[in-house]
Scaffold this motif. Structure first.
Motif, PDB file in Angstrom:
ATOM      1  N   PRO A  59       0.789  -1.236   0.000  1.00  0.00           N
ATOM      2  CA  PRO A  59       0.000   0.000   0.000  1.00  0.00           C
ATOM      3  C   PRO A  59       0.824   1.292   0.000  1.00  0.00           C
ATOM      4  O   PRO A  59       0.396   2.291  -0.563  1.00  0.00           O
ATOM      5  CB  PRO A  59      -0.831  -0.093   1.284  1.00  0.00           C
ATOM      6  N   ARG A  60       2.013   1.301   0.607  1.00  0.00           N
ATOM      7  CA  ARG A  60       2.813   2.537   0.659  1.00  0.00           C
ATOM      8  C   ARG A  60       3.420   2.893  -0.694  1.00  0.00           C
ATOM      9  O   ARG A  60       3.831   4.019  -0.910  1.00  0.00           O
ATOM     10  CB  ARG A  60       3.924   2.406   1.702  1.00  0.00           C
ATOM     11  N   ARG A  61       3.508   1.931  -1.595  1.00  0.00           N
ATOM     12  CA  ARG A  61       4.087   2.215  -2.915  1.00  0.00           C
ATOM     13  C   ARG A  61       3.103   2.959  -3.821  1.00  0.00           C
ATOM     14  O   ARG A  61       3.504   3.716  -4.687  1.00  0.00           O
ATOM     15  CB  ARG A  61       4.517   0.922  -3.599  1.00  0.00           C
ATOM     16  N   TRP A  62       1.811   2.757  -3.659  1.00  0.00           N
ATOM     17  CA  TRP A  62       0.808   3.305  -4.586  1.00  0.00           C
ATOM     18  C   TRP A  62       0.257   4.622  -4.057  1.00  0.00           C
ATOM     19  O   TRP A  62      -0.202   4.706  -2.928  1.00  0.00           O
ATOM     20  CB  TRP A  62      -0.329   2.307  -4.772  1.00  0.00           C
ATOM     21  N   LYS A  63       0.277   5.655  -4.907  1.00  0.00           N
ATOM     22  CA  LYS A  63      -0.242   6.961  -4.510  1.00  0.00           C
ATOM     23  C   LYS A  63      -1.045   7.568  -5.662  1.00  0.00           C
ATOM     24  O   LYS A  63      -0.809   7.261  -6.829  1.00  0.00           O
ATOM     25  CB  LYS A  63       0.896   7.908  -4.147  1.00  0.00           C
ATOM     26  N   THR A  64      -1.968   8.449  -5.313  1.00  0.00           N
ATOM     27  CA  THR A  64      -2.690   9.234  -6.302  1.00  0.00           C
ATOM     28  C   THR A  64      -1.879  10.490  -6.580  1.00  0.00           C
ATOM     29  O   THR A  64      -1.485  11.194  -5.647  1.00  0.00           O
ATOM     30  CB  THR A  64      -4.089   9.606  -5.783  1.00  0.00           C
ATOM     31  N   HIS A  83      -4.496   7.547 -10.605  1.00  0.00           N
ATOM     32  CA  HIS A  83      -5.117   7.136  -9.348  1.00  0.00           C
ATOM     33  C   HIS A  83      -4.284   6.116  -8.572  1.00  0.00           C
ATOM     34  O   HIS A  83      -4.334   6.074  -7.350  1.00  0.00           O
ATOM     35  CB  HIS A  83      -6.518   6.575  -9.614  1.00  0.00           C
ATOM     36  N   LYS A  84      -3.542   5.294  -9.277  1.00  0.00           N
ATOM     37  CA  LYS A  84      -2.683   4.303  -8.612  1.00  0.00           C
ATOM     38  C   LYS A  84      -1.341   4.341  -9.331  1.00  0.00           C
ATOM     39  O   LYS A  84      -1.170   3.742 -10.379  1.00  0.00           O
ATOM     40  CB  LYS A  84      -3.301   2.904  -8.690  1.00  0.00           C
TER      41      LYS A  84
END
Length: 142
Positions: A59-64, A83-84
């Motif tokens: 989860p910490r790798r993916w950002k908007t 978005h990802k």
């Protein structure tokens, strides 16, 4: 000057930004085009983008990420949203004084932020990686 926001955090002083959408080559088009931002930022003491680039898979790798490209009047032309996304490439560059040309002076970070499908089990529909919203037209010269 482009405006960049990563997971709701505004990034100051974006030096340069490009939106790239690549469909492959002349021999074979990709089913899902590569969609990414190439961004240059001044190098400073903040390590948050480097830490994002080093984030483990999860989860910490993916950002908007939202990028607003602007015209000469600083009105937003387009708002691009991944978005990802993740840091596909991170490069820190340092040019000592009196080296290279005038455009190569200073220290900066160049990142490639690449988008991916929000959900793995869905087909690409042209909007589920990168979305674009229109901005304002530049005022006509009088």
């Amino acid at each position: 000057m482009p405006a960049l926001t990563i997971q709701g955090q505004k990034i100051n002083r974006v030096l340069d930004a490009r939106v790239e959408i690549t469909h492959g080559d002349a021999r074979e088009a990709m089913q899902i085009p590569i969609q990414q931002f190439v961004v240059k930022l001044p190098l400073d003491h903040d390590t948050s983008i480097a830490e994002w680039a080093l984030a483990p898979h999860g989860p910490r790798r993916w950002k908007t990420v939202e990028l607003q490209t602007q015209d000469r009047s600083r009105k937003t032309n387009h708002t691009w949203t991944l978005h990802k996304s993740y840091v596909h490439n991170y490069t820190e560059k340092e040019f000592p004084a009196q080296s290279g040309s005038d455009t190569d002076q200073g220290n900066y970070i160049e990142i490639i932020v690449r988008g991916t499908l929000v959900h793995n089990n869905v087909d690409y529909d042209g909007k589920n990686i990168l979305q674009i919203a229109a901005g304002e037209a530049e005022p006509a010269a009088e």
